[in-house]
Design a protein around this motif. Structure first.
Motif, PDB file in Angstrom:
ATOM      1  N   PHE A   1       2.236  -7.822 -17.039  1.00  0.00           N
ATOM      2  CA  PHE A   1       1.947  -6.981 -15.871  1.00  0.00           C
ATOM      3  C   PHE A   1       2.079  -7.804 -14.587  1.00  0.00           C
ATOM      4  CE2 PHE A   1      -0.851  -5.340 -12.591  1.00  0.00           C
ATOM      5  CZ  PHE A   1      -0.471  -4.014 -12.541  1.00  0.00           C
ATOM      6  N   PHE A   2       1.546  -9.004 -14.630  1.00  0.00           N
ATOM      7  CA  PHE A   2       1.560  -9.875 -13.456  1.00  0.00           C
ATOM      8  C   PHE A   2       2.996 -10.220 -13.056  1.00  0.00           C
ATOM      9  CE2 PHE A   2      -0.575 -12.655 -10.588  1.00  0.00           C
ATOM     10  CZ  PHE A   2      -1.894 -12.243 -10.619  1.00  0.00           C
ATOM     11  N   ASN A   3       3.821 -10.515 -14.065  1.00  0.00           N
ATOM     12  CA  ASN A   3       5.227 -10.815 -13.781  1.00  0.00           C
ATOM     13  C   ASN A   3       5.908  -9.631 -13.102  1.00  0.00           C
ATOM     14  OD1 ASN A   3       4.999 -13.310 -14.853  1.00  0.00           O
ATOM     15  ND2 ASN A   3       6.024 -12.842 -16.790  1.00  0.00           N
ATOM     16  N   TRP A   4       5.645  -8.428 -13.657  1.00  0.00           N
ATOM     17  CA  TRP A   4       6.237  -7.208 -13.097  1.00  0.00           C
ATOM     18  C   TRP A   4       5.781  -7.015 -11.655  1.00  0.00           C
ATOM     19  CZ3 TRP A   4       3.380  -2.827 -11.562  1.00  0.00           C
ATOM     20  CH2 TRP A   4       4.145  -1.740 -11.161  1.00  0.00           C
ATOM     21  N   TRP A   5       4.478  -7.223 -11.437  1.00  0.00           N
ATOM     22  CA  TRP A   5       3.881  -7.037 -10.113  1.00  0.00           C
ATOM     23  C   TRP A   5       4.487  -8.023  -9.104  1.00  0.00           C
ATOM     24  CZ3 TRP A   5       0.558  -3.606  -7.902  1.00  0.00           C
ATOM     25  CH2 TRP A   5      -0.014  -3.964  -6.696  1.00  0.00           C
ATOM     26  N   THR A   6       4.600  -9.283  -9.533  1.00  0.00           N
ATOM     27  CA  THR A   6       5.107 -10.323  -8.629  1.00  0.00           C
ATOM     28  C   THR A   6       6.572 -10.063  -8.279  1.00  0.00           C
ATOM     29  OG1 THR A   6       3.665 -11.830  -9.825  1.00  0.00           O
ATOM     30  CG2 THR A   6       5.186 -12.839  -8.302  1.00  0.00           C
ATOM     31  N   GLU A   7       7.363  -9.703  -9.290  1.00  0.00           N
ATOM     32  CA  GLU A   7       8.781  -9.426  -9.043  1.00  0.00           C
ATOM     33  C   GLU A   7       8.946  -8.251  -8.086  1.00  0.00           C
ATOM     34  OE1 GLU A   7      10.643  -8.986 -12.855  1.00  0.00           O
ATOM     35  OE2 GLU A   7      10.212 -11.074 -13.361  1.00  0.00           O
ATOM     36  N   ARG A   8       8.116  -7.226  -8.298  1.00  0.00           N
ATOM     37  CA  ARG A   8       8.175  -6.036  -7.453  1.00  0.00           C
ATOM     38  C   ARG A   8       7.818  -6.393  -6.014  1.00  0.00           C
ATOM     39  NH1 ARG A   8       3.907  -2.744  -6.632  1.00  0.00           N
ATOM     40  NH2 ARG A   8       4.296  -0.664  -5.819  1.00  0.00           N
ATOM     41  N   LYS A   9       6.786  -7.221  -5.887  1.00  0.00           N
ATOM     42  CA  LYS A   9       6.321  -7.625  -4.560  1.00  0.00           C
ATOM     43  C   LYS A   9       7.383  -8.473  -3.850  1.00  0.00           C
ATOM     44  CE  LYS A   9       2.707 -10.186  -2.380  1.00  0.00           C
ATOM     45  NZ  LYS A   9       2.040 -11.422  -2.540  1.00  0.00           N
ATOM     46  N   MET A  10       7.985  -9.391  -4.608  1.00  0.00           N
ATOM     47  CA  MET A  10       8.998 -10.262  -4.015  1.00  0.00           C
ATOM     48  C   MET A  10      10.231  -9.461  -3.598  1.00  0.00           C
ATOM     49  SD  MET A  10       8.687 -13.714  -6.245  1.00  0.00           S
ATOM     50  CE  MET A  10      10.098 -14.535  -5.556  1.00  0.00           C
ATOM     51  N   ALA A  11      10.595  -8.495  -4.440  1.00  0.00           N
ATOM     52  CA  ALA A  11      11.749  -7.656  -4.110  1.00  0.00           C
ATOM     53  C   ALA A  11      11.497  -6.887  -2.817  1.00  0.00           C
ATOM     54  CB  ALA A  11      12.020  -6.687  -5.263  1.00  0.00           C
ATOM     55  N   LYS A  12      10.273  -6.411  -2.662  1.00  0.00           N
ATOM     56  CA  LYS A  12       9.888  -5.670  -1.457  1.00  0.00           C
ATOM     57  C   LYS A  12       9.986  -6.574  -0.229  1.00  0.00           C
ATOM     58  CE  LYS A  12       6.552  -1.921  -1.814  1.00  0.00           C
ATOM     59  NZ  LYS A  12       5.133  -1.630  -1.937  1.00  0.00           N
ATOM     60  N   GLU A  13       9.446  -7.794  -0.389  1.00  0.00           N
ATOM     61  CA  GLU A  13       9.446  -8.742   0.728  1.00  0.00           C
ATOM     62  C   GLU A  13      10.872  -9.138   1.119  1.00  0.00           C
ATOM     63  OE1 GLU A  13       5.060 -10.768  -0.075  1.00  0.00           O
ATOM     64  OE2 GLU A  13       6.868 -11.916  -0.507  1.00  0.00           O
TER      65      GLU A  13
END
Lengths: 478, 65
Positions: free
Chosen positions: A458-470
């Motif tokens: 979940f954390f990996n998914w969350w971090t990737e999603r956040k980085m993609a947004k940024e």
């Protein structure tokens, strides 16, 4: 060699001096305080060992599942085996204070909650304590979150009673608990009295027809079958999935072939790669075993079965359970005392009755934290960790960011729920139980590993999603 | 690692642990090691309740922190 700043050395001695002063002054008041001091000084040792060995289950499984580094997981498994060996000695003499927990699927579910929570929070229950001693503000927030969640969760009733199966309610009502507990009001009460208490309490020795307080039962049943075999299976699994491929690659590159001997060397290399955690585990094991001896000896010396009697004799009868007891495990535990101090505070501040549930009112009580033996252990654990961190120049105040604080609270919430469902955390629910030949410890461990896996994914998914947004925002700005 | 300070801490901790072992061992010696009688040595649940009731009655059951 790194030079340690003088102020670190001074602070380390001040912290030790404080605990020495508490011990001497309390002993001056009454001999009974030796009982609380036993918790204090063993807690101090646990803190030193945890900090030295970086003994954190969350970091261990995060490293394994996120980046494939098995060093700390292996260290924890080795530590469990070493602790199990010292526990076998204590169990063989019949003086152990350990009591096995009910064994059923609930331990797996509890471990799952706990595993998810510890990855979110970035620290398990014991890891958060020692990291607090290192000056980590996020870890302190995790402890607060675990504590508050537990205290509220064990008392929650009202609408949540509708979620209780009828069979649990009926079974709980038949347990003959006093009216002050009001057992049919409260989800956790009915879960405990209506379900958990109906499950069998087992140990590997008894399951194999031996007695735990015999040499064969303690060493063959509980230690070898109950700990060495499952721990070896776990190590082989870690080796096969994460280490084997590197061993094969290295052997193929150097000799063009892979032999059984290469795998043995690779396995041994994996086991010995985590010396620091294993050394900490050895001392933890010795300290845990010794604490059981000391507490049992003190109980005999003072003619009590529980610290509640001593507190009552000393005149502190506020917050004792309906049986006159307080939480007094006789060994290393983390989360119950955290729930107690919040329970005591809320009981005092809000006027809400926190003693009408099984967890506080019937079993553990909510004594004043200043006289709560297990609280002495946790405070000293933080102190021991601080001393070790200071002497290694690893102490540093870290203020939590808003994001980390949010994860700490969410993670602490899940860990709090998991701890109460499983009647313990990574220490009381897994480490101590597994090492004492209690299968429920391994069930909690299986759930915890599963939960950690889910948490990392979940954390990996969350971090990737956040980085993609940024990144998208950055591109837009450019 | 500040070795001298570390060993000072270790000696202090060992001193207290030794003191507590000194407290805990004599009862074991009286009962005998390895006989598995720990459970029988403490006060029974019933006695514990009686003791607690007595304390409550004597103290009136009020808060006495």
């Amino acid at each position: 060699m790194q030079e340690i700043p003088r102020k670190n050395k001074v602070w380390a001695l001040i912290i030790v001096g404080f605990f020495v002063l508490v011990s001497l002054v309390s002993y001056g008041f009454h001999e009974y305080y030796v009982y609380l001091q036993a918790y204090l000084w063993f807690g101090f040792i646990y803190g030193m060992c945890l900090q030295y060995g970086r003994f954190c289950f969350a970091s261990a499984f995060r490293d394994l599942f996120a980046v494939g580094v098995p060093r700390m997981v292996v260290g924890i498994v080795i530590a469990t085996m070493l602790f199990a060996f010292t526990s076998a000695f204590v169990n063989a003499t019949g003086w152990s204070t350990f009591h096995p927990a009910p064994t059923s699927i609930h331990a797996v579910i509890a471990g799952l909650f706990f595993g998810i929570g510890m990855v979110f929070a970035g620290g398990c229950a014991s890891g958060s304590l020692y990291k607090t001693g290192e000056g980590n503000g996020v870890a302190l927030m995790v402890i607060l979150s675990i504590s508050v969640t537990q205290a509220i969760f064990v008392d929650i009733g009202g609408w949540f009673n509708k979620l209780v199966p009828e069979s649990w309610r009926l079974s709980a009502a038949q347990k003959g608990l006093p009216p002050s507990i009001n057992v049919t009001d409260g989800w956790v009460d009915q879960y405990l009295a209506g379900y958990v208490w109906n499950q069998p309490t087992l140990r590997f020795a008894e399951m194999l027809g031996m007695k735990t307080d015999s040499i064969a039962g303690a060493f063959l049943g509980n230690f070898f079958v109950g700990v060495v075999l499952p721990a070896t299976v776990l190590l082989i699994w870690v080796y096969s999935v994460w280490v084997r491929k590197n061993v094969v690659k290295r052997a193929m590159e150097s000799k063009g072939t892979v032999t059984f001997s290469d795998h043995l060397n690779g396995f041994w290399g994996m086991v010995t790669s985590s010396k620091r955690t294993a050394i900490a585990g050895l001392f933890l094991g010795i300290a845990c075993g010794l604490q059981m001896f000391v507490i049992e000896g003190l109980r005999m010396k003072f003619g009590v079965k529980n610290a509640g009697t001593l507190l009552a004799r000393l005149g502190f009868d506020y917050g004792l359970s309906a049986k006159g007891t307080v939480f007094d495990p006789g060994y290393w535990y983390v989360t119950t005392q955290e729930a107690q101090w919040v329970g005591w505070t809320l009981h005092k501040l809000t006027g809400i009755n926190f003693m009408d549930n099984i967890f506080f009112g019937w079993v553990n009580g909510i004594p004043n934290p200043a006289f709560n033996p297990a609280d002495w252990m946790s405070v000293a654990l933080i102190g021991g960790s601080a001393v070790m961190a200071l002497l290694q120049n690893e102490f540093k105040f870290k203020k939590p960011t808003r994001e980390l604080a949010t994860w700490a609270i969410i993670g602490g919430f899940f860990m709090g729920i998991g701890s109460r469902l499983g009647l313990g955390c990574n220490v009381g629910g897994f480490f101590v139980r597994a090492a004492n030949g209690d299968p429920s410890g391994w069930l909690f461990g299986i759930g915890m590993i599963g939960g950690a896996f889910v948490g990392v994914k979940f954390f990996n998914w969350w971090t990737e999603r956040k980085m993609a947004k940024e990144m998208a925002e950055l591109e837009f700005e450019l | 690692m500040a070795k001298i300070h570390f060993w000072i801490v270790v000696i202090i901790v060992a001193g207290f642990i030794g003191f507590m072992i000194g407290y805990a061992v004599p009862p074991f010696m009286e009962v005998g090691f390895g006989k598995g009688q720990a459970v029988q040595q403490g006060v029974s649940e019933e006695e514990l309740m009686k003791q607690y009731q007595q304390i409550l009655e004597e103290g009136g059951g009020g808060e006495s922190e």
